[in-house]
Structures are given as structure tokens and as C-alpha cells.
Design an enzyme around this catalytic site. Structure first.
Site, PDB file in Angstrom:
ATOM      1  N   SER A  13      35.614  44.278 -26.510  1.00  9.43           N
ATOM      2  CA  SER A  13      36.289  45.363 -25.799  1.00  9.43           C
ATOM      3  C   SER A  13      37.169  46.078 -26.817  1.00  9.43           C
ATOM      4  CB  SER A  13      37.115  44.846 -24.616  1.00  9.43           C
ATOM      5  OG  SER A  13      38.035  43.846 -25.027  1.00  9.43           O
ATOM      6  N   GLU A  15      40.529  48.964 -27.472  1.00  9.20           N
ATOM      7  CA  GLU A  15      41.687  49.676 -26.942  1.00  9.20           C
ATOM      8  C   GLU A  15      41.843  51.013 -27.649  1.00  9.20           C
ATOM      9  OE1 GLU A  15      45.573  47.724 -26.082  1.00  9.20           O
ATOM     10  OE2 GLU A  15      46.318  49.131 -27.602  1.00  9.20           O
ATOM     11  N   ASP A 107      57.525  47.626 -22.942  1.00 11.16           N
ATOM     12  CA  ASP A 107      58.669  47.532 -23.849  1.00 11.16           C
ATOM     13  C   ASP A 107      59.764  48.492 -23.426  1.00 11.16           C
ATOM     14  OD1 ASP A 107      57.330  45.649 -25.432  1.00 11.16           O
ATOM     15  OD2 ASP A 107      56.316  47.238 -26.556  1.00 11.16           O
ATOM     16  N   PHE A 216      55.089  47.039 -38.217  1.00  9.37           N
ATOM     17  CA  PHE A 216      54.862  46.852 -36.783  1.00  9.37           C
ATOM     18  C   PHE A 216      54.878  45.373 -36.427  1.00  9.37           C
ATOM     19  CE2 PHE A 216      51.674  46.747 -33.196  1.00  9.37           C
ATOM     20  CZ  PHE A 216      52.558  47.210 -32.231  1.00  9.37           C
ATOM     21  N   HIS A 265      39.035  41.457 -28.275  1.00 15.62           N
ATOM     22  CA  HIS A 265      39.566  42.768 -27.900  1.00 15.62           C
ATOM     23  C   HIS A 265      40.114  43.404 -29.165  1.00 15.62           C
ATOM     24  CE1 HIS A 265      41.155  45.739 -25.087  1.00 15.62           C
ATOM     25  NE2 HIS A 265      42.322  45.686 -25.715  1.00 15.62           N
TER      26      HIS A 265
END
Length: 298
Positions: A13, A15, A107, A216, A265
Site C-alpha cells: 500500500s 501513502e 499531532d 524528521f 505500507h
């Protein structure tokens, strides 16, 4: 989709995030065009805090469903919205034919130091899952954190929170990214020990820009091993970086597959090339011809 290297099915999958400009529109649609032939189980489209990307998210979802004929999951968060507003967004997904939601607490919005529930909103991911269950008919994915969420006291507390989300009705979880197989496998074992039996899908982040990724990761409290720092320092240019990223990520996926993992994913960052090359490196074959780009996402 079948992999021929180990005789084990691989389910992918992807994103995406909604575009913020005409150029980003083209980049998103190029990503969809490139990855759709790999036959993903689903693709997800992110959703900004408080619905800040709602219109763009909805436009991206509608276009991906209508033109690429992919199974799309819409993200939904608790941030900056009442229960009624959040459930209205869920119903708008349903009207578009989207019956899969990635339900997240979310967040803190930009400028805030921590998450604060809306006075009339959902207080947690588990609360959101329970609310979505009252609407009926949704498949619900939730977030999991192999190295704990920054707001959690420790990993045990985070696993307890994940179990609450499953007890509230979540169907599966997708993890934060990580870079060593043992990180995921230890977490999976701890979840089983806590009584979690539902599927936990590893979230995989192909590294396009190591410096940005490391920054990040620090904010997410995801460990970047020392060997990765050294390996990327040795890359002379973008082409070497891409080759390293494909090789490193394919090895990570292969290590996980040896331990029975079949679902992955991939966080594409709307850059499909690394994700495509990684999929091919682990034996995934395209099952459909390439799509014509045509008009980009509206």
C-alpha cells in the site's frame, strides 16, 4: 500480487499527500500513474490538522478513485474539529465511495507544543475509532509506534494505547517508519504478549534526502542507526543515494518477509520512483499497463 523469489505473497500500500500547487498536482498524479500498475491493496491520502487540507484531500481521493480505480483510504484526525465535524468528514468519504479510514489522533497543530482535544471533539485515537464504529461500514486502520510515540511515557504505555484502539474496533495498524527489522519484530512480539492479534503493517520510508529524513526522524523519535549516517555520507551524488536507498529498503523488507511479514505500507512523499524500484527489488511485478496522465488532480 505474487513474488517469485520466495513464493510468498507481497501486499503493498502507498501513502500520498494532497497537492498544494499546480506543480504538486502533477507530481501526485505522476505518483499514482507510476504506482497503480503494481496493484496496491490500497492507497491512503493524508489529512491536515483541523481539516486544513480537506478540500485538496477530497479532490485527490475522488480523482484517484475515479480515474485510477484504486481502493483509497482517507486519513482523519481529532485535531481542531468537533465530533460532529469529524464524523461529517467521514460521511463525506463514504459518499465518495471510500469505506477505509486511517484514524489518527493527530499531532499538535503548527505553533502548539502539544495536542489538546477540541472542547467538543474526540480525545484520542481510540475515541475516534469508537465514534467511527457508530457510523458503520468502515474499515479502520490506526497508527502504531515501534519506538513509542513522543507523547507516550514508554513503549508499554504506547502498546496499551494501541490495544485500546483495537478494542474500540480498529481492524489493523500501520507503523511509524523504522530502519532495522529487529525494531519491528520486538514491537510485534510485545504486542502479541499484550493480547493484540490484529494485523500490524510495517510503515516503510524510502530515503530520498537523508538530511531531511534525519531531522524528521529526530522529531518523531525514530532511531536512525549510526551505520546509516555513515553509508549516506559515502554517497557522492543523488544517483548513489537512490541506489543505496533501494538496496537498503529492499533488504529491510526481505528481512521482515523471512519473519512472516507480507504487507508493507510505503510512505511515498509523492515521489514514486524509489517506491517503484523497491517494489520491483522485492519481486513485485506490475499487473496492469501504465496509465495515461491526462489531466492532473483538480
Amino acid at each position: 500480487m505474487q513474488d517469485t523469489t520466495q513464493g510468498q505473497a507481497v501486499r503493498l500500500s502507498f501513502e500520498f499527500f494532497p497537492p498544494h500547487s499546480p506543480e504538486a498536482n502533477l507530481r501526485l498524479w505522476r505518483s499514482v500513474e507510476r504506482l497503480a500498475p503494481l496493484g496496491p491493496e490500497f492507497v491512503s491520502v493524508t489529512y491536515g490538522a483541523g481539516g486544513t487540507t480537506r478540500d485538496r484531500t477530497n479532490a485527490a481521493i475522488a480523482t484517484i478513485r475515479d480515474r485510477a480505480r484504486l481502493n483509497v483510504a482517507g486519513h482523519l484526525t481529532c485535531v481542531g474539529a468537533s465530533r460532529a465535524e469529524t464524523l461529517a468528514t467521514a460521511r463525506s468519504y463514504a459518499r465518495m465511495g471510500v469505506r477505509h479510514i486511517v484514524a489518527l489522533r493527530g499531532d499538535a497543530p503548527k505553533g502548539a507544543s502539544h495536542f489538546t482535544p477540541h472542547p467538543d471533539g474526540f480525545e484520542s485515537g481510540a475515541d475516534l475509532v469508537a465514534g467511527l464504529r457508530t457510523q458503520g461500514g468502515f474499515r479502520i486502520s490506526v497508527a502504531a509506534y515501534p519506538e513509542k510515540h513522543p507523547d507516550s511515557a514508554d513503549l508499554a504505555a504506547d502498546i496499551e494505547n494501541l490495544k485500546r484502539k483495537f478494542d474500540a474496533g480498529a481492524d489493523q495498524a500501520i507503523t511509524q517508519f523504522f530502519f532495522e527489522a529487529e525494531t519491528f519484530l520486538r514491537f510485534r512480539d510485545a504486542c502479541v504478549a499484550a493480547g493484540i492479534t490484529q494485523k500490524i503493517i510495517p510503515g516503510i520510508l524510502p530515503v530520498e534526502d537523508f538530511g531531511k529524513m534525519a531531522g524528521f526522524a529526530a522529531r518523531c523519535q525514530a532511531t536512525v542507526p549510526d551505520w546509516m549516517h555513515q553509508a549516506y555520507r559515502n554517497c557522492a551524488d543523488a544517483a548513489q543515494t537512490a541506489l543505496l536507498s533501494v538496496a537498503m529498503t529492499a533488504e529491510l523488507c526481505d528481512d521482515l518477509r523471512q519473519e512472516g511479514v507480507e504487507d508493507f505500507h510505503l510512505y511515498t512523499l509523492n515521489n514514486p520512483d524509489l517506491a517503484y524500484d523497491i517494489a520491483r527489488a522485492i519481486g513485485v511485478q506490475p499487473i496492469a499497463p501504465a496509465m495515461a496522465v491526462g489531466n492532473a488532480v483538480a
